[in-house]
Design an enzyme around this catalytic site. Structure first.
Site, PDB file in Angstrom:
ATOM      1  N   TYR A 154       0.852  -1.186   0.000  1.00 21.91           N
ATOM      2  CA  TYR A 154       0.000   0.000   0.000  1.00 21.91           C
ATOM      3  C   TYR A 154       0.891   1.241   0.000  1.00 21.91           C
ATOM      4  CZ  TYR A 154      -3.568  -3.345   1.588  1.00 21.91           C
ATOM      5  OH  TYR A 154      -4.416  -4.430   1.716  1.00 21.91           O
ATOM      6  N   HIS A 207       0.401 -11.837   1.534  1.00 23.42           N
ATOM      7  CA  HIS A 207      -0.582 -11.072   0.759  1.00 23.42           C
ATOM      8  C   HIS A 207      -1.198 -11.911  -0.357  1.00 23.42           C
ATOM      9  CE1 HIS A 207      -1.418  -6.526   0.003  1.00 23.42           C
ATOM     10  NE2 HIS A 207      -2.511  -7.236  -0.056  1.00 23.42           N
ATOM     11  N   SER A 216     -12.626  -5.039   1.553  1.00 24.53           N
ATOM     12  CA  SER A 216     -13.653  -4.457   0.699  1.00 24.53           C
ATOM     13  C   SER A 216     -15.055  -4.853   1.153  1.00 24.53           C
ATOM     14  CB  SER A 216     -13.435  -4.849  -0.764  1.00 24.53           C
ATOM     15  OG  SER A 216     -14.135  -3.974  -1.626  1.00 24.53           O
ATOM     16  N   PRO A 217     -15.353  -4.717   2.451  1.00 20.63           N
ATOM     17  CA  PRO A 217     -16.671  -5.130   2.954  1.00 20.63           C
ATOM     18  C   PRO A 217     -17.806  -4.238   2.475  1.00 20.63           C
ATOM     19  CG  PRO A 217     -15.472  -3.983   4.662  1.00 20.63           C
ATOM     20  CD  PRO A 217     -14.504  -4.166   3.518  1.00 20.63           C
ATOM     21  N   LEU A 218     -17.463  -3.097   1.881  1.00 27.71           N
ATOM     22  CA  LEU A 218     -18.479  -2.211   1.323  1.00 27.71           C
ATOM     23  C   LEU A 218     -18.507  -2.280  -0.207  1.00 27.71           C
ATOM     24  CD1 LEU A 218     -18.023   0.856   3.706  1.00 27.71           C
ATOM     25  CD2 LEU A 218     -19.953  -0.734   3.627  1.00 27.71           C
ATOM     26  N   GLY A 219     -17.908  -3.339  -0.755  1.00 30.00           N
ATOM     27  CA  GLY A 219     -17.962  -3.524  -2.197  1.00 30.00           C
ATOM     28  C   GLY A 219     -17.343  -2.385  -2.971  1.00 30.00           C
ATOM     29  N   GLY A 269     -17.055   0.621  -2.159  1.00 26.13           N
ATOM     30  CA  GLY A 269     -17.916   1.798  -2.050  1.00 26.13           C
ATOM     31  C   GLY A 269     -19.313   1.619  -2.612  1.00 26.13           C
ATOM     32  N   PHE A 270     -19.541   0.543  -3.350  1.00 30.94           N
ATOM     33  CA  PHE A 270     -20.837   0.332  -4.009  1.00 30.94           C
ATOM     34  C   PHE A 270     -21.978   0.238  -3.007  1.00 30.94           C
ATOM     35  CE2 PHE A 270     -24.002  -2.598  -5.892  1.00 30.94           C
ATOM     36  CZ  PHE A 270     -24.355  -1.861  -7.013  1.00 30.94           C
TER      37      PHE A 270
END
Length: 338
Positions: free
Chosen positions: A58, A128, A207-210, A212-213
């Site tokens: 990152y 990773h 990415s639990p919020l897809g 940002g989707f």
């Protein structure tokens, strides 16, 4: 679950995004982003967050530096994770082709992490991605040496093949698996979660919020900029995007019902799946961080959870979660050890 450093209240960590790198896009110059990110990290801690996720990739390196600076005043009250495995030049941080989990490289990579994170130990160190050229037992051996030295306390794997997970766990008990998981991508429900439960391993959805989707910020008219990975993910293209917005509409209905935001419902749903699941949404915005933290207070009755789960399962997500070139690094099995 196996001696996991995560806790139910600490799920909002994701220094991967919160420290320096936007959810999608290029890292901001450290001299502009660092003070803002330090403030977000401090406020997150004051709000009950105790688990912060980073990786050498990152930035590269930049997130670890900013995270180390940001949590320095309360370092001993939080858990820090980082990840090795991409082929990154140890001195310059330049991303080189392919993967590198050679034991000698892992140990040098961790030395760099410790310096950037300004700490004497990494609470949870992940591979990773699985290196198809290095037996996982050799990787576990290198990490085990670091554990004996006190430089690493726990270890985990990301997006690995299930046989590799079993071999890794047999060689050195695995604390956590980090895979993508959300209402938008429920692949781990197939076999990964069952394997984690069987082996007593915690699960950390990225990415639990897809991407940002699931916050409701994207609609059928949204167009993504060059460099935004969503531009090359087929689930966000044309008819696929339009079909997948059924999830957002579902979340909006439940947000009214539970007096919450769509994103909070998405996170609360993940938290309700298993007591050993700790999602790590990331953000560079203070308001979003506080919103995400608020998801921990949302509770579902058994009937509500069954109703919501049934509605989620009834929506067939269209399109692939990642481009083929990126997906090629997921589900990889380690070569046998001879």
């Amino acid at each position: 679950m196996t001696d996991t450093p995560t806790s139910r209240r600490s799920f909002i960590a994701a220094a991967a995004s919160a420290a320096a790198v936007p959810l999608v896009g290029k890292a901001q110059p450290a001299n502009r982003s660092a003070p803002k990110m330090h403030q977000i990290l401090r406020t997150a801690f004051d709000s009950g967050v105790t688990f912060f996720d980073a990786a050498e990739a990152y930035g590269p390196h930049e997130v670890e530096r900013i995270l180390g600076e940001g949590v320095a005043p309360f370092r001993n009250q939080v858990a820090i994770t980082s990840k090795f495995g991409w082929n990154i030049d140890l001195q310059t941080g330049k991303r080189l082709p392919g993967l590198n989990s050679r034991p000698e490289h892992i140990k040098l990579a961790v030395e760099g992490m410790l310096k950037r994170l300004n700490t004497d130990r990494i609470d949870l160190l992940y591979q990773h991605r699985v290196d198809p050229a290095v037996p996982i037992e050799d990787v576990a051996g290198a990490v085990g040496d670091l554990v004996k030295q006190g430089k690493v306390l726990h270890w985990g794997l990301c997006e690995m093949g299930l046989n590799t997970l079993r071999r890794a766990h047999a060689a050195l008990p695995v604390t956590a698996v980090q895979n993508e998981y959300s209402m938008l991508w429920r692949g781990p429900e197939d076999k990964v979660l069952d394997t984690c439960q069987e082996l007593g391993i915690g699960f950390v959805p990225w990415s639990p919020l897809g991407v940002g989707f699931l916050t409701g910020a994207i609609d059928a008219n949204t167009r993504f900029a060059d460099g935004d990975i969503r531009k090359v993910e087929s689930r966000f293209e044309g008819a696929n995007l339009t079909a997948n917005l059924a999830l957002v509409e579902l979340l909006k209905k439940w947000s009214v019902r539970k007096h919450a935001t769509p994103g909070q419902i998405a996170l609360a749903w993940l938290l309700a799946q298993k007591p050993w699941i700790v999602p790590i949404p990331g953000t560079t915005q203070m308001a979003h961080m506080l919103e995400n933290v608020g998801a921990a207070s949302i509770q579902f009755s058994a009937a509500e959870l069954a109703e919501l789960g049934g509605a989620v399962r009834a929506i067939k997500v269209q399109g692939a979660r990642l481009p083929d070139a990126v997906l090629a690094y997921s589900g990889v099995e380690s070569p046998p050890r001879h």
